[in-house]
Design a protein around this motif. Structure first.
Motif, short mmCIF file in Angstrom:
data_model
loop_
_atom_site.label_atom_id
_atom_site.label_comp_id
_atom_site.label_asym_id
_atom_site.label_seq_id
_atom_site.Cartn_x
_atom_site.Cartn_y
_atom_site.Cartn_z
N GLU A 98 0.83 -1.25 -0.07
CA GLU A 98 -0.08 0.01 -0.07
C GLU A 98 0.77 1.23 0.01
N ARG A 99 2.14 1.21 0.71
CA ARG A 99 2.88 2.28 0.73
C ARG A 99 3.77 2.20 -0.65
N HIS A 100 3.97 1.34 -1.48
CA HIS A 100 4.66 1.41 -2.47
C HIS A 100 6.23 1.22 -2.00
N ASP A 101 6.45 0.55 -0.94
CA ASP A 101 7.83 0.27 -0.20
C ASP A 101 8.57 -0.84 -1.03
N ASN A 102 9.73 -0.93 -0.96
CA ASN A 102 10.57 -2.06 -1.74
C ASN A 102 10.82 -2.93 -0.38
N VAL A 103 11.18 -4.29 -0.98
CA VAL A 103 11.84 -5.11 -0.03
C VAL A 103 13.12 -5.90 -0.66
N LEU A 104 14.07 -5.65 -0.07
CA LEU A 104 15.67 -6.30 -0.57
C LEU A 104 16.02 -7.29 0.37
N ILE A 105 16.00 -8.52 -0.12
CA ILE A 105 16.43 -9.69 0.68
C ILE A 105 17.73 -10.24 0.17
N VAL A 106 18.87 -10.19 1.26
CA VAL A 106 20.25 -10.49 0.61
C VAL A 106 20.82 -11.62 1.64
N GLY A 107 21.61 -12.51 1.04
CA GLY A 107 22.16 -13.61 1.99
C GLY A 107 22.72 -14.49 1.25
N PRO A 108 23.46 -15.49 1.45
CA PRO A 108 23.89 -16.59 0.56
C PRO A 108 22.95 -17.63 0.18
N THR A 109 23.32 -18.49 -0.84
CA THR A 109 22.55 -19.39 -1.25
C THR A 109 21.76 -20.43 -0.38
N VAL A 111 19.34 -19.93 1.83
CA VAL A 111 18.94 -19.33 3.33
C VAL A 111 17.17 -19.16 3.39
N GLY A 112 16.92 -19.01 2.19
CA GLY A 112 15.34 -18.89 2.10
C GLY A 112 15.01 -17.84 1.34
N LYS A 113 15.69 -17.20 0.55
CA LYS A 113 15.56 -15.73 0.16
C LYS A 113 14.37 -15.92 -0.96
N SER A 114 14.41 -16.74 -1.96
CA SER A 114 13.44 -17.01 -2.74
C SER A 114 12.25 -17.27 -2.33
N HIS A 115 12.31 -18.16 -1.17
CA HIS A 115 10.90 -18.68 -0.45
C HIS A 115 10.43 -17.54 -0.02
N LEU A 116 11.05 -16.75 0.71
CA LEU A 116 10.22 -15.57 1.45
C LEU A 116 9.76 -14.55 0.48
N ALA A 117 10.48 -14.38 -0.68
CA ALA A 117 10.15 -13.45 -1.69
C ALA A 117 8.74 -13.84 -2.51
N GLN A 118 8.83 -14.95 -2.73
CA GLN A 118 7.56 -15.51 -3.47
C GLN A 118 6.42 -15.76 -2.47
N ALA A 119 6.59 -15.96 -1.14
CA ALA A 119 5.58 -16.06 -0.24
C ALA A 119 5.05 -14.72 0.15
N LEU A 120 5.79 -13.83 0.22
CA LEU A 120 5.27 -12.33 0.08
C LEU A 120 4.42 -11.92 -1.02
#
Length: 252
Positions: A98-109, A111-120
């Motif tokens: 709603e606020r048009h904020d971005n979410v940047l998820i960083v870390g090694p291979t 650790v769940g980055k893609s899972h969290l991104a797709q879950a959001l």
């Protein structure tokens, strides 16, 4: 011809033919429970609303083109204590969209980055938002091809119009030729007009050199980081945990 048969063309004309799926059930229920006509009508129409919302959700999820069906509910927060669970759950409310904020998820291979991104992204679909998921490499390949066939503007719209754009695995390789400019154009157009979720194996400090041009990098990063939520995840790979953790998991 029954009364129900007479209703069919009328319901179709009103685009309410889905009502027929629960009409008999609700009619019998109204008779058995002696429901008021208003209560009968409410339940019948509530069924139709629920059907339509479920259909619309399926369409949004299909159009998002997620790589996997990932949700917040099936994410294992216990595996890695460094994952900011409270922050993730706050983002899952989709107030950031709603606020048009971005979410940047960083870390090694792993650790769940893609899972969290797709879950959001899935949560955003459930909240009624449009979502598009794409791997960073595929995104740049599509934009490069669009330059060649003259469809750049049409292709850009695919990535700039959704409420949420998820770019997965940015930085696995360096950006070449027109790719920095293409990525910047997406960032520029989405700035304060939509939310962008990006995952990367590279720390945020390593992103500017990918653009090659300091001015381009500064302009892109300034827009990405303004109104951004940065999640830094460290730890072992969920897919390939170290032997000690693997033994504990097997014992459990």
């Amino acid at each position: 011809m029954s009364a129900t048969d007479d209703l069919v063309p009328m319901l179709k004309k009103l685009r309410l033919s889905g009502v027929l799926q629960s009409l008999e059930l609700r009619t019998n229920q109204a008779a058995d429970d002696n429901l008021a006509l208003s209560e009968f009508l409410y339940r019948l129409l509530a069924d139709e609303v629920e059907r339509r919302e479920a259909k619309q959700l399926m369409q949004r999820v299909r159009r998002a083109n997620f790589e996997h069906a990932k949700t917040i509910e099936d994410f294992d927060f216990t595996f890695n204590a460094s994952i900011p669970k409270a922050k993730v759950l706050e983002l899952a409310t989709c107030a950031f969209v709603e606020r048009h904020d971005n979410v940047l998820i960083v870390g090694p291979t792993g650790v769940g980055k893609s899972h969290l991104a797709q879950a959001l992204g899935h949560r955003a679909c459930r909240a009624g938002h449009t979502v598009a998921y794409v791997g960073a490499h595929e995104l740049l390949v599509q934009l490069r091809a669009a330059r060649g066939d003259g469809s750049s503007e049409k292709r850009l719209l695919r990535f700039t119009t959704p409420d949420v754009l998820i770019v997965d695995d940015l930085g696995l390789r360096g950006l070449a030729q027109d790719e920095p400019a293409d990525l910047y154009e997406i960032v520029r157009r989405r700035y304060e007009d939509g939310s962008t979720i990006i995952t990367s194996n590279r720390a945020i400090e390593e992103w500017p050199p990918m653009f090659g041009n300091p001015l381009l990098a500064s302009a892109a990063m300034d827009r990405l980081l303004h109104h951004a939520h940065v999640l830094v995840i460290e730890g072992d790979s969920y897919r390939n945990p170290p032997p000690t953790r693997r033994k504990k998991a097997q014992a459990a």
